[in-house]
Design a protein around this motif. Structure first.
Motif, mmCIF file in Angstrom:
data_model
loop_
_atom_site.group_PDB
_atom_site.id
_atom_site.type_symbol
_atom_site.label_atom_id
_atom_site.label_comp_id
_atom_site.label_asym_id
_atom_site.label_seq_id
_atom_site.Cartn_x
_atom_site.Cartn_y
_atom_site.Cartn_z
ATOM 1 N N UNK A 64 0.838 -1.197 0.000
ATOM 2 C CA UNK A 64 0.000 0.000 0.000
ATOM 3 C C UNK A 64 0.875 1.250 0.000
ATOM 4 N N UNK A 65 0.267 2.416 0.231
ATOM 5 C CA UNK A 65 0.998 3.669 0.160
ATOM 6 C C UNK A 65 2.051 3.782 1.265
ATOM 7 N N UNK A 66 1.777 3.175 2.376
ATOM 8 C CA UNK A 66 2.738 3.245 3.489
ATOM 9 C C UNK A 66 3.857 2.236 3.352
ATOM 10 N N UNK A 67 3.840 1.386 2.361
ATOM 11 C CA UNK A 67 4.893 0.405 2.136
ATOM 12 C C UNK A 67 4.629 -0.935 2.773
ATOM 13 N N UNK A 68 3.519 -1.080 3.468
ATOM 14 C CA UNK A 68 3.168 -2.364 4.068
ATOM 15 C C UNK A 68 2.526 -3.272 3.024
ATOM 16 N N UNK A 69 2.606 -4.581 3.265
ATOM 17 C CA UNK A 69 1.986 -5.533 2.314
ATOM 18 C C UNK A 69 0.475 -5.315 2.302
ATOM 19 N N UNK A 93 -9.330 -6.034 7.322
ATOM 20 C CA UNK A 93 -8.544 -6.731 6.290
ATOM 21 C C UNK A 93 -8.881 -6.168 4.907
ATOM 22 N N UNK A 94 -7.905 -6.272 3.999
ATOM 23 C CA UNK A 94 -8.049 -5.645 2.676
ATOM 24 C C UNK A 94 -9.207 -6.237 1.876
ATOM 25 N N UNK A 95 -9.388 -7.551 1.904
ATOM 26 C CA UNK A 95 -10.454 -8.171 1.125
ATOM 27 C C UNK A 95 -11.833 -7.663 1.557
#
Length: 361
Positions: A205-210, A305-307
């Protein structure tokens, strides 16, 4: 001097042509033995015998008397007719041979009826292969429509429409519509391509996390396996349906129409049944659907969660409605186009009148 040269031979004088004019000839025969005599004896003025016979041939009648054999064909026929006894008709002299007695033997009436019944049943019986093809076409049709409906909602177009439609719930954790469209497109593309889990596992994502957790990537791999299997089965069923349609067009008049008509009815029954279950209890329907294809505990996630942020519950409700609507519309159109009217059944005027009388009764 003496002329010793040979004297040319005397030329023969031309002979006169024979007289060929027969206009002055009489009707008398050239020889006396050719003339008919009342007593059957030859004329005394000429030879009494033919060169090649001892006299005119004689025939013996039924009473033993002999009579002279006529020399002409008409005379012989008349003589033969006169020799036959009165009141008795003999077989013709030049008749066709009679059929054998074995061919004139008629089988028993029971055998005749049995053969006629078998002939009629064979004429009325329909081949088995066209019926099998019709049944297969009717069964495969709803499955093909469902697979095509699923393919319609697993596309970037449906994703864009869904994210931009009024009333779609927003993300409470910070995803904008553009973020959802970008990340959601990766997830949808992964379901239809041949990439491995790293396609989603390496996104950040934008912050660099998966972007997706390991459990989310694993579930998406399971979803991809189900989706690709469904698409492959759908492609295979489409190919078999094309073969069945080509066969029925050649071997069965109206077989394609009957197969699609039955398939459309079956599709409507399935869609209406599933729709009723979804309306009566969507959460229960959604849970049981996942239990069929996925192991327990592999498809439940937290709200952050992303989903879940990309595909909330409203997304799946809308997807189900779109799939059901598309399948329902196509099935209704097929039902109307294949409805067995008299013209489509190819009935004649007499058959239509008989069918109308049966329906009236």
């Amino acid at each position: 001097m003496n002329d010793n040269s040979p004297t040319p031979a005397k030329r023969k004088e031309p002979q006169p042509d024979p007289l060929l004019d027969t206009s002055a000839d009489s009707d008398e025969p050239a020889f006396s033995w050719m003339s008919d005599s009342p007593s059957g004896s030859p004329d005394k003025t000429g030879p009494s015998k033919r060169p090649d016979s001892t006299g005119p041939s004689k025939s013996t009648g039924s009473n033993g008397e002999t009579s002279p054999q006529p020399e002409s064909r008409a005379g012989r026929k008349a003589a033969e007719a006169a020799v036959e006894p009165a009141g008795e008709e003999g077989p013709p002299l030049f008749s066709e041979p009679l059929p054998t007695s074995a061919l004139q033997v008629r089988p028993p009436q029971e055998e005749v009826e049995r053969r006629n019944a078998e002939r009629e049943s064979a004429a009325k019986a329909k081949p088995l292969t066209p019926r099998v093809m019709q049944v297969l076409l009717a069964i495969m049709y709803p499955v093909i429509l469902l697979v095509l409906g699923v393919r319609a909602v697993t596309s970037p177009l449906f994703l864009w429409i869904e994210y931009n439609r009024p009333g779609f719930p927003g993300d409470g954790y910070g995803f904008s519509t553009d973020d959802r469209m970008t990340y959601g497109s990766y997830a949808v593309d992964y379901l239809s391509n041949w990439s491995g889990p790293r396609y989603l596992g390496e996104l950040v994502n934008r912050s660099g996390d998966e972007l997706f957790k390991g459990s989310e990537v694993s579930h998406m791999a399971d979803v991809k396996l189900v989706i690709l299997s469904a698409f492959g089965a759908g492609a295979l069923l489409i190919l078999v349906s094309i073969i069945a349609i080509a066969y029925l067009r050649r071997r069965s008049n109206g077989g394609v129409r009957r197969g699609l008509f039955a398939g459309s009815i079956l599709t409507l029954v399935i869609i209406l049944g599933l729709g009723a279950l979804a309306v009566l209890g969507w959460q229960q329907f959604f849970t049981e659907f996942h239990r069929i294809f996925f192991a327990s505990g592999t498809w439940t996630f937290a709200l952050e969660d992303t989903l879940i942020r990309l595909f909330p519950g409203q997304f799946w409700i809308d997807a189900g409605i779109v799939i059901a609507a598309l399948v329902l519309l196509v099935a209704l159109a097929t039902l109307v186009l294949t409805w067995p009217t008299r013209r489509r059944r190819g009935l004649t005027d007499d058959e239509q009148e008989a069918s109308a009388k049966v329906e009236a009764v």
